[in-house]
Design an enzyme around this catalytic site. Structure first.
Site, PDB file in Angstrom:
ATOM      1  N   ASP A  29      70.565  -2.789  -7.214  1.00  0.00           N
ATOM      2  CA  ASP A  29      70.126  -3.227  -5.898  1.00  0.00           C
ATOM      3  C   ASP A  29      70.209  -4.749  -5.800  1.00  0.00           C
ATOM      4  O   ASP A  29      69.763  -5.463  -6.699  1.00  0.00           O
ATOM      5  CB  ASP A  29      68.685  -2.748  -5.675  1.00  0.00           C
ATOM      6  N   GLU A  50      75.417  -3.497  -5.712  1.00  0.00           N
ATOM      7  CA  GLU A  50      75.276  -3.724  -4.273  1.00  0.00           C
ATOM      8  C   GLU A  50      75.526  -5.219  -4.112  1.00  0.00           C
ATOM      9  O   GLU A  50      74.669  -6.038  -4.450  1.00  0.00           O
ATOM     10  CB  GLU A  50      73.881  -3.351  -3.784  1.00  0.00           C
TER      11      GLU A  50
END
Length: 729
Positions: free
Chosen positions: A354, A390
């Site tokens: 993330d 990401e």
């Protein structure tokens, strides 16, 4: 508060490994704190105990690592730390021994965090300077407790990591609880748990979709935000980690999350399904200077967090209040130890990181050769698993799509945006769409990567579901309690003529076709497809494009499916099977950097592009207005070999895409010997075409508005014949 009695045996122990290590003869504890003056081990007899029954100073400190060995302790022991040192927030020091701290290396946590002002290191109030003051209330009654774990587990002989090549992967992004919470195919007690994911019913379902890997939304132990709890909401997604080694206890139906997680992985591996974890190392649940003291802040705030020029405050590249100090060797080691633990002990197959640029920042800039990225690249364990970034955060220069070095793959946000805009009908996207269908070589080829670097997706947990993408122009997030201010305002969605549910049969038919268009595009593109759980049957969140706090039917999978939903689910399974059977759709190399070959007698090339008249594309069409496009994948020119060096051969396919609002007349390309079998047409509710419907090259036919059509070559000796100027049938 009780202290250690004379009957306790305490030895010096070792500074490594960090955390609580059961040796078979006792438990060794080790924790890092550079500025602490004393570290106490607190022992509890149950996870909800308000007071420890013993508080024992760790006897040794070597290289800022506090440690001790306790021969009388055993697995299952509940514990925490109290850390003494200066409380001087203006210098970034926030020690407070009144606050029980979690072990950052704890492999399991027990009990729930109960929000109370005592969890904060300062007297909570509205005063801007409140955090500069010292609070003496004990936080132990409100804290979960760390648990000593015995790592022993029988993995058997068939549960090793699978090592499936990325090119063969179909990733299914799901939420552990949301996937099975309403599923009566698993026992009620197991719904929403790791056990449900490893059940026979779940494995059968994954196989029906052609899923090769499940990507789990965060399962590191996380905290429900106080502001959500006070509104009666939950942090459903779990992007608020506090335990980087501990599986989230609430997802365990047995009360033993470590063993249950391992059992789930074992069952999935036995059936050829990999496990990828969505991990959140870019911030912690402790927030900014007004946040609680749960772990890192009280252990050594200066070490574990990136502090601003005024060290009372935190650097924040994520919008969540803080950023771990990954460039510091101790914090980098924490992250690396955590990752290796999940691979070697829990046997997962990879990670999705993330907001990954936050980990790759040295000062403020994102570096391709940062300490974190270099550490991963050289690590003999981590460099071999699936690594997905990401590739954006909210810091300056945070949009890093295409910039992560090998062996990293990336969530390809440019793929998502292009495909959404194309099927929305924005126009002038033919050239970019061809690039995205080809694996995005503009982003990845120059750095020596392959198409596997592109994780292709149309939707993810964050944003509209696929059904909502074709049903709403605007977000509808009122249920989140933020006056619809949260969530993305630019989703590139199109409601097909009505906002939300409608009784208009024509609009509903178009919406179903648009979903098939998105899915077909996703599975027929080079790169790695990622499917969001529920998109296979048209799951809706009622237009909520930020359902992070909706721990209810809004986010949970529904398992009672109507006929239309079952057809869409079967369509997804068919697309996976088509991709699995044909390497033409999952190349290991990029195509040659040319869109058109003037001489068809040259050596074969693996891809060609045609207009609707059956002619190879011209520059005017590439750069012109909306126009139907045909992509030919030539199966006799893949340019790859098998394990023995033999050329891999496949069929030749012709994929048409039409984003126009009207039907388009088309002519099939090829020499007179070529025939084309119709495999798929998204204008049909089933998508796939039964039987052997074949047409000769040169045949004129009409392509439905906003649709995808796929043909397979069944005549002609090779792809050269398919690429020649068409003859009228």
């Amino acid at each position: 508060m009780k202290t250690v009695s004379s009957s306790w045996r305490i030895w010096c122990g070792r500074p490594y490994p960090f955390g609580a290590q059961w040796t078979g003869e006792g438990v060794n504890f080790a924790v890092f704190s550079e500025k602490a003056t004393k570290v106490e081990l607190c022992l509890f007899d149950r996870p909800d105990a308000e007071k420890e029954y013993a508080c024992i100073p760790l006897p040794e400190c070597v290289d800022n690592i506090w440690h001790g060995f306790f021969p009388d302790l055993r697995p299952g022991q509940f514990y925490g730390f109290r850390v003494h040192g200066p409380y001087d927030p203006g210098q970034g020091l926030r020690f407070n021994p009144n606050k029980l701290l979690l072990d950052p290396y704890a492999k399991a946590l027990a009990g729930e965090l109960k929000w109370d002002d005592a969890l904060f290191g300062y007297p909570v109030g509205t005063d801007d300077g409140a955090d500069l003051q010292f609070d003496e209330r004990d936080s132990a009654p409100f804290m979960p407790k760390s648990v000593v774990v015995d790592d022993a587990f029988d993995w058997g002989t068939k549960a090793d990591p699978i090592g499936l090549s990325f090119e063969e992967s179909v990733i299914y992004e799901l939420h552990v609880k949301g996937f099975s919470k309403q599923w009566n195919a698993v026992p009620e007690a197991d719904r929403g748990s790791y056990a449900a994911l490893g059940s026979d019913a779940a494995i059968s379902y994954f196989k029906s979709l052609g899923v090769t890997a499940v990507e789990l939304l965060p399962i590191h132990q996380f905290v429900n935000d106080r502001y959500l709890a006070e509104k009666g909401l939950n942090n459903f997604w779990g992007y608020n980690s506090i335990g980087f080694f501990a599986p989230h206890a609430a997802y365990s139906s047995t009360g033993d999350p470590v063993r249950e997680f391992k059992t789930m992985v074992k069952r999935l591996h036995e059936e050829g399904i990999e496990v990828i974890l969505d991990v959140v190392y870019n911030h912690t649940a402790e927030g900014n200077q007004r946040g609680p003291t749960l772990c890192f802040r009280g252990l050594d705030n200066q070490t574990y967090y990136r502090l601003a020029e005024d060290p009372r405050y935190y650097v924040d590249f994520t919008g969540c209040g803080n950023t771990p100090n990954v460039p510091h060797p101790t914090v980098l080691r924490l992250v690396m130890d955590s990752l290796r633990y999940w691979v070697t002990e829990m046997r997962v197959d990879g990670f999705r990181f993330d907001l990954a640029p936050a980990l790759a920042r040295e000062a403020n800039e994102v570096g391709r050769f940062s300490a974190f990225l270099n550490a991963v690249r050289q690590d003999p364990v981590l460099s071999r698993v699936k690594l997905i970034a990401e590739p954006w955060d909210i810091g300056e220069g945070g949009y890093q799509v295409g910039n992560f070095p090998a062996p990293w793959s990336e969530w390809n946000g440019k793929y998502r945006d292009c495909v959404r805009r194309y099927w929305k009908g924005d126009g002038a996207l033919v050239g970019e769409l061809a690039t995205r269908l080809s694996g995005s070589p503009d982003l990845y080829e120059g750095s020596g990567k392959s198409p596997r670097a592109s994780i292709n997706f149309v939707t993810a947990h964050d944003g509209f579901t696929l059904a909502d993408l074709v049903s709403y122009n605007d977000k509808h997030n009122e249920a989140n309690g933020e006056d619809n201010r949260d969530g993305d305002d630019n989703s590139n969605s199109w409601n097909c003529g009505a906002e939300g549910p409608t009784d208009d049969a024509e609009i509903n038919r178009l919406r179903r076709r648009q979903q098939r268009n998105f899915l077909a595009t996703l599975f027929l593109s080079q790169g790695v497809p990622m499917l969001t759980a529920g998109d296979e049957y048209g799951r809706s969140q009622g237009g909520n494009n930020n359902a992070y706090c909706q721990d209810n039917e809004v986010s949970w999978m529904a398992w009672e499916r109507n006929e239309e939903q079952k057809r869409l689910q079967d369509f997804v399974g068919g697309l996976s099977l088509l991709r699995q059977k044909h390497p033409a759709f999952r190349r290991t190399k990029f195509f040659a950097p040319r869109m058109k070959m003037e001489n068809v007698d040259e050596a074969p090339i693996p891809i060609a592009w045609f207009d609707t008249s059956g002619q190879e594309m011209t520059e005017e069409i590439w750069n012109g207005p909306p126009y139907g496009i045909a992509m030919m994948l030539c199966g006799d020119a893949l340019g790859i070999g098998d394990a023995h060096g033999h050329p891999v051969m496949d069929d030749t396919f012709l994929v048409y895409l039409n984003d126009q609002s009207n039907p388009v007349g088309c002519v099939l390309p090829g020499s007179p010997t070529v025939r084309w079998e119709l495999l798929l047409d998204t204008k049909e509710e089933a998508g796939f075409i039964p039987g052997n419907q074949a047409m000769a090259a040169g045949t004129s036919w009409e392509m439905e508005a906003r649709s995808v059509v796929v043909f397979r070559q069944i005549g002609g000796e090779n792809s050269h014949a398919a690429r020649q100027t068409p003859q009228k049938a």
